[in-house]
Design an enzyme around this catalytic site. Structure first.
Site, PDB file in Angstrom:
ATOM      1  N   LYS A 127      28.758  42.307  48.929  1.00 52.23           N
ATOM      2  CA  LYS A 127      27.892  42.006  48.014  1.00 52.23           C
ATOM      3  C   LYS A 127      26.526  42.913  47.935  1.00 52.23           C
ATOM      4  O   LYS A 127      25.681  43.153  47.380  1.00 52.23           O
ATOM      5  CB  LYS A 127      28.027  40.852  47.309  1.00 52.23           C
ATOM      6  CG  LYS A 127      28.744  40.940  46.008  1.00 52.23           C
ATOM      7  CD  LYS A 127      29.788  39.347  46.275  1.00 52.23           C
ATOM      8  CE  LYS A 127      30.474  38.887  47.386  1.00 52.23           C
ATOM      9  NZ  LYS A 127      30.840  37.672  47.376  1.00 52.23           N
ATOM     10  N   GLU A 151      34.541  49.268  44.755  1.00 51.54           N
ATOM     11  CA  GLU A 151      35.092  48.595  43.951  1.00 51.54           C
ATOM     12  C   GLU A 151      35.224  46.433  43.936  1.00 51.54           C
ATOM     13  O   GLU A 151      35.126  45.820  43.300  1.00 51.54           O
ATOM     14  CB  GLU A 151      36.487  48.425  43.706  1.00 51.54           C
ATOM     15  CG  GLU A 151      37.384  48.154  42.581  1.00 51.54           C
ATOM     16  CD  GLU A 151      36.624  48.285  41.280  1.00 51.54           C
ATOM     17  OE1 GLU A 151      36.636  48.972  40.546  1.00 51.54           O
ATOM     18  OE2 GLU A 151      36.612  47.097  40.740  1.00 51.54           O
ATOM     19  N   GLU A 211      32.973  31.834  49.992  1.00 54.06           N
ATOM     20  CA  GLU A 211      31.085  31.932  50.946  1.00 54.06           C
ATOM     21  C   GLU A 211      31.331  31.305  52.246  1.00 54.06           C
ATOM     22  O   GLU A 211      31.460  30.193  52.316  1.00 54.06           O
ATOM     23  CB  GLU A 211      30.492  31.885  50.784  1.00 54.06           C
ATOM     24  CG  GLU A 211      30.351  32.930  49.220  1.00 54.06           C
ATOM     25  CD  GLU A 211      30.966  34.845  49.307  1.00 54.06           C
ATOM     26  OE1 GLU A 211      30.478  35.124  49.919  1.00 54.06           O
ATOM     27  OE2 GLU A 211      31.913  34.929  48.586  1.00 54.06           O
ATOM     28  N   LYS A 226      26.616  39.497  41.896  1.00 55.03           N
ATOM     29  CA  LYS A 226      27.587  40.493  40.829  1.00 55.03           C
ATOM     30  C   LYS A 226      27.514  40.614  39.992  1.00 55.03           C
ATOM     31  O   LYS A 226      27.444  41.886  39.435  1.00 55.03           O
ATOM     32  CB  LYS A 226      29.057  39.495  40.777  1.00 55.03           C
ATOM     33  CG  LYS A 226      29.717  39.063  42.537  1.00 55.03           C
ATOM     34  CD  LYS A 226      30.750  38.213  42.199  1.00 55.03           C
ATOM     35  CE  LYS A 226      31.576  38.022  43.347  1.00 55.03           C
ATOM     36  NZ  LYS A 226      32.792  36.400  43.684  1.00 55.03           N
TER      37      LYS A 226
HETATM   38  N1  HSE Z   1      33.086  33.223  46.830  1.00 50.79           N
HETATM   39  C1  HSE Z   1      33.658  34.226  45.756  1.00 50.79           C
HETATM   40  C2  HSE Z   1      34.488  34.159  44.902  1.00 50.79           C
HETATM   41  C3  HSE Z   1      34.753  35.154  46.903  1.00 50.79           C
HETATM   42  O1  HSE Z   1      34.627  32.516  44.781  1.00 50.79           O
HETATM   43  O2  HSE Z   1      34.402  33.946  43.819  1.00 50.79           O
HETATM   44  C4  HSE Z   1      34.281  36.471  46.039  1.00 50.79           C
HETATM   45  O3  HSE Z   1      33.192  37.159  46.261  1.00 50.79           O
END
Ligand code: HSE
Length: 348
Positions: A127, A151, A211, A226
């Site tokens: 990201k 994507e 993460e 995001k």
């Molecule tokens: N750590 C992120 C989540 C993983 O829990 O959505 C996907 O970006």
């Protein structure tokens, strides 16, 4: 058509893609005429390997399983750093799957730039570069004749971005609202069953959703990255990290969850992007969502995104938002898009 691939990063997602390439090899060749040879893999913790003739992915995965490193792979050139690998390995497509750093976007931004500058295509689920430098990198890809595809940065392999960019091309996206982080949604769902925050976070880490730094999920940084990608690349915004108000879920107690339940509501970490006075705006914050609201029914690691559009009204997509194969799949989809483009242009 044969593609040479280089992996930059070989953690959960990179290994997920490698497994998919092995299990789908025949289908990809027979149905899509897509063949690939992985010529290089470089990872900050596991070392680097390069083999012009192509690496045997089964052997690579076994080497990593047994030694936690790549450089035990027999016969490969070892020790190249990531930038040398990108520039000198002769790959057609660079798979950038290093860790996300939402403050600097590095080292991934440098990896993507180097790959695009040297005429390669890039696919990524990272990201950082897309949230912080997405528009610049798309422009660079256009100038150099390559593709930059991402994507998996939002909703992992659930096709949220391609839905908007390709299938909904021509409609105006007025607003986007959704649950974009699997870890926090999982934690909030488990808290409703009376489970404690720390215990649930640990489980999310074990399942490979979280993460590397827990703050990235629970303080809302991941959802912020995001919604920034959505605001800037789907809605034409020009937002920076500091333009997005962000609150995570760490202030929500079991008592808060119970109080919401008694009021027919559920806590959800909601990411929102909207248009206001000619500008695109975005924020991330926990909200008490009425249980009759569609988003209240989205539980566990599942994510959901509702596009508010001019021609269709609301369009919602729901699906996995994280996971090894789910995110690995997003990279495959991006490579197949590149392949389709190459085929329609008349060659690789
Ligand atoms: N750590 C992120 C989540 C993983 O829990 O959505 C996907 O970006």
């Amino acid at each position: 058509m044969m593609y040479k691939l280089a992996f930059v990063g070989f953690g959960t997602v990179g290994q997920g893609l490698a497994e998919i390439l092995l299990s789908k090899r025949e289908l990809l060749s027979q149905h899509y005429d897509f063949q690939c040879s992985v010529v290089a893999i470089t990872d900050i913790h596991k070392g680097s390997i390069y083999l012009k003739e192509g690496l045997d992915l089964e052997r690579v995965l076994a080497t990593v399983r047994e030694t936690r490193r790549l450089d035990g792979y027999p016969g490969a050139t070892v020790g190249w750093d990531s930038l040398k690998t990108i520039r000198d390995c002769g790959a057609d497509i660079v798979v950038e799957v290093t860790y996300t750093d939402i403050e600097t976007g590095e080292p991934a931004i440098s990896h993507v730039r180097a790959a695009l500058e040297s005429g390669k295509h890039v696919v990524t689920s990272n990201k950082g570069p897309v949230a912080l430098a997405g528009r610049e990198l798309v422009q660079l890809a256009d100038q150099k004749g390559g593709s930059f595809r991402y994507e998996g940065t939002v909703l992992s392999g659930t096709p949220a971005l391609n839905l908007a960019l390709e299938t909904l091309a021509g409609v105006e996206i007025k607003e986007v609202r959704g649950i974009l982080n699997g870890t926090t949604n999982y934690i909030l769902s488990e808290m409703e069953k009376g489970k404690g925050y720390q215990e649930t976070l640990k489980r999310a880490q074990d399942l490979g959703y979280a993460e590397a730094k827990p703050d990235a999920d629970v303080e809302g940084w991941d959802a912020l990255a995001k919604i920034l990608i959505i605001a800037n690349l789907l809605m034409g915004g020009n937002l920076k990290v500091s333009d997005v108000a962000r609150t995570g879920i760490t202030g929500i107690s079991l008592q808060d969850v119970e109080t919401a339940r008694q009021n027919n509501e559920r806590w959800k970490l909601i990411a929102h992007a909207w248009r206001e006075a000619g500008q695109v705006r975005a924020k991330v914050s926990p909200e008490r969502v009425p249980t009759k609201d569609f988003l209240a029914g989205v539980c566990g690691v599942t994510n959901a995104l509702t596009f508010g559009t001019d021609l269709l009204g609301e369009v919602t997509i729901v699906g996995p938002g994280a996971g090894k194969l789910e995110t690995g799949f997003s990279l495959l989809v991006d490579m197949l898009s590149i392949h389709r483009r190459d085929v329609s242009a008349g060659g690789a």
